[in-house]
Design an enzyme around this catalytic site. Structure first.
Site, PDB file in Angstrom:
ATOM      1  N   GLU A  41      -6.860  -1.121 -12.584  1.00 38.82           N
ATOM      2  CA  GLU A  41      -6.665  -1.842 -11.329  1.00 38.82           C
ATOM      3  C   GLU A  41      -7.327  -3.208 -11.448  1.00 38.82           C
ATOM      4  OE1 GLU A  41      -4.762  -0.763  -9.078  1.00 38.82           O
ATOM      5  OE2 GLU A  41      -4.603   1.378  -9.496  1.00 38.82           O
ATOM      6  N   ASP A  63      12.668   9.546  -5.449  1.00 35.93           N
ATOM      7  CA  ASP A  63      11.458   9.355  -4.644  1.00 35.93           C
ATOM      8  C   ASP A  63      11.038   7.888  -4.645  1.00 35.93           C
ATOM      9  OD1 ASP A  63       9.171  10.588  -3.113  1.00 35.93           O
ATOM     10  OD2 ASP A  63       8.037   9.680  -4.756  1.00 35.93           O
TER      11      ASP A  63
END
Length: 316
Positions: free
Chosen positions: A234, A259
């Site tokens: 991240e 999805d």
């Protein structure tokens, strides 16, 4: 006598045209006289007032008669000198009150003002941000621990033999999803390529089976299906940080891509991306703006693959 001497030095320092005023201020500081803070605050306020006067003079100059003898450069020179001293004199006799606020804040003489130590260390912003990041990371770890309690360790592994295998396998699924949710099949594959390195780093469950999660979609509290917890990269601003996160795990590529389409189409924050889905560049940019990924170059990476020879050679 020492106090009177210091006071005299400060009085002389109020003359803005005295070139030795800074040295006089330093001497007063060295003497340990606390009144020097008041003097420094007044001089700071004087600079502020001087800037105001200068702005007012400039506005006046635009309306002045260019041929007037009072509009000459010599007159302006002495006028500016006068304004500088005027600003200092005004603040020494009360001024606007800015100096008093500075003294109270830096001098810690009254309650209700932020400590001087914070101001003098540039707000300690770096340490405050570090502490904030530590708290967020700690909270994230606690959430992951509770959400993935009992979940076996997962890893990232190869799922496709080559970029060609990657594109050929995903293409029919991506085209179905694109038609169903109004997206661009090529942009879908480009994003999956960025997320998984062309299928070389796909999340696999502890038993070795693939999660089929090609888009890095995390398992939030609303997710009721299987999940896999792995290390992920991240970005905190431009700084990459390694963290653990729980990701959704699907039984097949069909369910994984469907999805993804549902996730993008139904999330309000991705509305702009969906509305601009036929413009791949805008689509990628809107995904990044909406916070799909923390990588500051995320949209650029998607478009680099989208326009790259590798993908275009397999999917014109």
């Amino acid at each position: 006598m020492d106090s009177l001497s210091t006071k005299s030095q400060l009085d002389m320092a109020r003359n803005v045209h005295d070139l030795g005023s800074i040295n006089k201020m330093r001497e007063a500081i060295a003497s340990g006289d606390e009144t020097v803070l008041q003097e420094a605050a007044q001089q700071f306020e004087a600079i502020f007032v001087q800037m105001m006067l200068k702005s007012m003079r400039k506005a006046q100059d635009t309306l002045a008669d260019e041929d007037s003898p009072f509009n000459s450069q010599q007159v302006k020179f002495y006028r500016d000198m006068h304004d500088q001293q005027l600003a200092t004199d005004l603040t020494s006799s009360g001024g606007m009150g800015l100096a008093d606020i500075i003294v109270k804040q830096l001098g810690q003489s009254e309650d209700g003002y932020r400590p001087a130590s914070i101001i003098r260390s540039d707000g300690n912003l770096s340490s405050l941000n570090d502490r904030s990041r530590e708290q967020v990371t700690h909270a994230q770890e606690n959430v992951l621990a509770s959400e993935s309690k009992g979940a076996p360790a997962a890893r990232k592994d190869v799922m496709f033999e080559s970029p060609q295998h990657f594109v050929e396998t995903l293409r029919p699924h991506a085209e179905n999803v694109a038609q169903k949710y109004g997206l661009d099949a090529k942009a879908i594959i480009a994003q999956a390529a960025v997320e998984t390195g062309w299928g070389k780093f796909v999340i696999h469950n502890a038993d070795g089976s693939s999660s089929h999660n090609l888009f890095g979609i995390k398992a939030n509290r609303q997710w009721q299906g299987e999940q896999a917890v792995v290390d992920t990269l991240e970005f905190n601003g431009t700084v990459p940080e390694k963290q653990k996160a729980a990701f959704r795990s699907y039984p097949s590529l069909t369910e994984a891509l469907d999805d993804y389409g549902k996730f993008i189409a139904t999330q309000p924050r991705y509305q702009q991306a969906v509305e601009n889905a036929q413009d791949a560049t805008r689509y990628a940019q809107e995904l990044q703006k909406a916070g799909y990924a923390t990588d500051p170059k995320y949209a650029d990476k998607i478009m680099s693959v989208y326009h790259g020879d590798r993908l275009n050679g397999l999917m014109p």
